[in-house]
Scaffold this active site. Sequence first.
Site, PDB file in Angstrom:
ATOM      1  N   ARG A  83      -5.679  29.014 -82.003  1.00 38.95           N
ATOM      2  CA  ARG A  83      -6.955  28.383 -82.276  1.00 38.95           C
ATOM      3  C   ARG A  83      -7.922  29.279 -83.040  1.00 38.95           C
ATOM      4  O   ARG A  83      -8.756  28.797 -83.800  1.00 38.95           O
ATOM      5  CB  ARG A  83      -7.627  27.983 -80.964  1.00 38.95           C
ATOM      6  CG  ARG A  83      -6.861  27.031 -80.125  1.00 38.95           C
ATOM      7  CD  ARG A  83      -7.608  26.808 -78.836  1.00 38.95           C
ATOM      8  NE  ARG A  83      -8.996  26.497 -79.110  1.00 38.95           N
ATOM      9  CZ  ARG A  83      -9.462  25.293 -79.406  1.00 38.95           C
ATOM     10  NH1 ARG A  83      -8.653  24.268 -79.442  1.00 38.95           N
ATOM     11  NH2 ARG A  83     -10.738  25.110 -79.653  1.00 38.95           N
ATOM     12  N   ARG A  97       1.339  37.035 -76.833  1.00 38.19           N
ATOM     13  CA  ARG A  97       0.222  36.657 -77.715  1.00 38.19           C
ATOM     14  C   ARG A  97      -0.932  37.639 -77.572  1.00 38.19           C
ATOM     15  O   ARG A  97      -1.681  37.860 -78.512  1.00 38.19           O
ATOM     16  CB  ARG A  97      -0.309  35.264 -77.341  1.00 38.19           C
ATOM     17  CG  ARG A  97       0.452  34.118 -77.917  1.00 38.19           C
ATOM     18  CD  ARG A  97      -0.335  32.834 -77.736  1.00 38.19           C
ATOM     19  NE  ARG A  97      -1.739  33.084 -77.989  1.00 38.19           N
ATOM     20  CZ  ARG A  97      -2.742  32.602 -77.277  1.00 38.19           C
ATOM     21  NH1 ARG A  97      -2.517  31.813 -76.268  1.00 38.19           N
ATOM     22  NH2 ARG A  97      -3.985  32.898 -77.589  1.00 38.19           N
ATOM     23  N   ARG A 129     -10.695  22.018 -76.033  1.00 46.83           N
ATOM     24  CA  ARG A 129     -11.566  23.161 -76.344  1.00 46.83           C
ATOM     25  C   ARG A 129     -12.297  22.782 -77.627  1.00 46.83           C
ATOM     26  O   ARG A 129     -11.817  23.012 -78.720  1.00 46.83           O
ATOM     27  CB  ARG A 129     -10.747  24.447 -76.518  1.00 46.83           C
ATOM     28  CG  ARG A 129     -10.178  24.926 -75.198  1.00 46.83           C
ATOM     29  CD  ARG A 129      -9.299  26.128 -75.373  1.00 46.83           C
ATOM     30  NE  ARG A 129     -10.036  27.356 -75.636  1.00 46.83           N
ATOM     31  CZ  ARG A 129      -9.447  28.517 -75.904  1.00 46.83           C
ATOM     32  NH1 ARG A 129      -8.135  28.597 -75.968  1.00 46.83           N
ATOM     33  NH2 ARG A 129     -10.169  29.589 -76.113  1.00 46.83           N
ATOM     34  N   ILE A 161     -16.362  28.180 -67.018  1.00 41.80           N
ATOM     35  CA  ILE A 161     -16.276  28.181 -68.493  1.00 41.80           C
ATOM     36  C   ILE A 161     -15.240  27.141 -68.937  1.00 41.80           C
ATOM     37  O   ILE A 161     -15.520  26.287 -69.773  1.00 41.80           O
ATOM     38  CB  ILE A 161     -15.883  29.576 -69.032  1.00 41.80           C
ATOM     39  CG1 ILE A 161     -16.829  30.666 -68.507  1.00 41.80           C
ATOM     40  CG2 ILE A 161     -15.824  29.566 -70.562  1.00 41.80           C
ATOM     41  CD1 ILE A 161     -18.229  30.650 -69.026  1.00 41.80           C
ATOM     42  N   ASP A 166     -11.305  35.044 -68.758  1.00 45.10           N
ATOM     43  CA  ASP A 166     -10.015  35.647 -69.107  1.00 45.10           C
ATOM     44  C   ASP A 166      -9.425  36.499 -67.989  1.00 45.10           C
ATOM     45  O   ASP A 166      -8.301  36.997 -68.124  1.00 45.10           O
ATOM     46  CB  ASP A 166     -10.157  36.505 -70.373  1.00 45.10           C
ATOM     47  CG  ASP A 166     -10.068  35.672 -71.629  1.00 45.10           C
ATOM     48  OD1 ASP A 166      -9.730  34.489 -71.532  1.00 45.10           O
ATOM     49  OD2 ASP A 166     -10.335  36.220 -72.722  1.00 45.10           O
ATOM     50  N   LYS A 202      -7.531  42.105 -78.670  1.00 40.93           N
ATOM     51  CA  LYS A 202      -7.189  40.928 -79.473  1.00 40.93           C
ATOM     52  C   LYS A 202      -8.440  40.146 -79.844  1.00 40.93           C
ATOM     53  O   LYS A 202      -8.636  39.778 -81.006  1.00 40.93           O
ATOM     54  CB  LYS A 202      -6.236  40.028 -78.673  1.00 40.93           C
ATOM     55  CG  LYS A 202      -6.066  38.639 -79.234  1.00 40.93           C
ATOM     56  CD  LYS A 202      -5.125  37.810 -78.397  1.00 40.93           C
ATOM     57  CE  LYS A 202      -5.777  37.002 -77.312  1.00 40.93           C
ATOM     58  NZ  LYS A 202      -6.565  35.848 -77.781  1.00 40.93           N
ATOM     59  N   ASN A 203      -9.284  39.876 -78.857  1.00 40.91           N
ATOM     60  CA  ASN A 203     -10.433  39.004 -79.104  1.00 40.91           C
ATOM     61  C   ASN A 203     -11.494  39.656 -79.979  1.00 40.91           C
ATOM     62  O   ASN A 203     -12.406  38.981 -80.458  1.00 40.91           O
ATOM     63  CB  ASN A 203     -11.060  38.547 -77.778  1.00 40.91           C
ATOM     64  CG  ASN A 203     -10.165  37.553 -77.061  1.00 40.91           C
ATOM     65  OD1 ASN A 203      -9.258  36.974 -77.661  1.00 40.91           O
ATOM     66  ND2 ASN A 203     -10.389  37.383 -75.772  1.00 40.91           N
ATOM     67  N   CYS A 224      -5.613  22.478 -75.900  1.00 43.47           N
ATOM     68  CA  CYS A 224      -4.811  23.634 -75.544  1.00 43.47           C
ATOM     69  C   CYS A 224      -4.351  23.474 -74.108  1.00 43.47           C
ATOM     70  O   CYS A 224      -4.663  22.478 -73.452  1.00 43.47           O
ATOM     71  CB  CYS A 224      -5.557  24.938 -75.781  1.00 43.47           C
ATOM     72  SG  CYS A 224      -6.489  25.539 -74.411  1.00 43.47           S
TER      73      CYS A 224
END
Length: 435
Positions: free
Chosen positions: A110, A414, A139, A344, A322, A40-41, A134
Amino acid sequence: MDAAPPFSTADKATEKAPMDALVIQGGRRLSGRVAISGAKNAALPVMAATLLAPGVHKLRNVPDLRDTRTFAAVLGKLGARVSFQADLCTIDTSNVDSVEAPYELVKTMRASIYVLGPLLARLGAARVSLPGGCAWGPRPVNLHLTGLAAMGAGLEIEHGYIVGRDVKLHGAQFSFDVVSVGATAQLMMAAVLAEGTTTLDNVAIEPDITALGEVLVQCGARISGLGSRRLVIHGVRELKPIDTAIIPDRIEAATLAAAAVMTGGDITLERVIPDHFEASLRKLEEAGATITRERDEVSISGRGRPEAVDVTTQVFPGFPTDMQAQMMAVAAIARGTSVIEDTIYLDRFSHVPELQRLGANIELKGNVAVVKGVEKLSGAPVMATDLRASAALALGALVAEGETRISRIYHLDRGYERFDHKLTQLGARVERVQE
Ligand code: UD1
């Protein structure tokens, strides 16, 4: 991915997802082989990059996710034509005639902000909603905005929108004071078509960024330094359309590896790039797993209860934020006490109270969780609060005694393609039900 009939942005992309829940019966060892989907990213910035060149772009290995569909809808609003056929996403950006990414879409994802740089670069204008906060706190997008301003984009905030008019981007020197994946991708996409040379320092080197850079280079961009903390980008007049395959999802791979370790299972992940999730694999080895890395496969065997492991999230190649929630699920049943720190995103802990509902012993102080492993979790109704938190709950449910019902599973959808099917394929008892 199963062959599915094609769909366009006009139909499926904007359809409302039903409120599904996952019902998981714990106690099964995972075993077998599973192919990992596209990331996805990595897919989202490449989808945004199609705006840079008018024409028909072909993206393969695109995961069928709520987020990729939402991004298709954002591109559709701008005038692109997007269709999906199995994992091939075709995007025709010949007739992009709008510069507005509306709040209704941006607030649900986002990453929609990725269209900002490409719109300014190609059309000299943009009107993109500010994403807002979020689930795990603010963010910010300040680096996106100051970086673009350094390249000549006079941007205003008007009625909740970032607005640029009559922008002509030029090369600039910009140094990120924080390493940001999103802002690095944004400025790379803006710089490839800007006039002159852009030097970006302290850039992100996550695999998604390097993959984006390689795709842009294939299309005619002039970028040097990919994989290092400094990128030098010479603007070109135009780019050719993209034809590429999206890299495998390192977070999906690491999540399933964690599932194997927790259940004392034995699984092989196919179609992966092992180096991309080496930090997660090392932690799982520390927890007692035996791991074999091949060129594009990784096998993971867990034996009994995992050992406690301390984790601090870092930028790549460190341990990814993540995977923090999923690693906490591992720690929840480990022998001993683990300390888990997120550097992070300091507030990214919405999974803690839900894991506690399954019986986890977690004490949270600021951005540090102290997890005392318990011998058994016990199934309970829990609620998914964000993408990776929902994955952590699924992992907990796999080893919890009895039944766990995870509601609001749209968060999981998602970012994990057919996660319930993949778990079932590996022997878990998972059922998707409507709430
Ligand atoms: C981050 C992760 C990424 C992950 C994604 C979704 C890192 C470095 N990035 O990416 O791997 O996939 O979350 O979970 O681990 N920041 C600013 N100003 C900005 C942009 C970011 O201060 O304009 C800060 C953020 O608050 C954060 C840090 O920079 O502390 C990293 O953010 P960034 O990499 O941009 O976040 P994402 O792109 O969401």
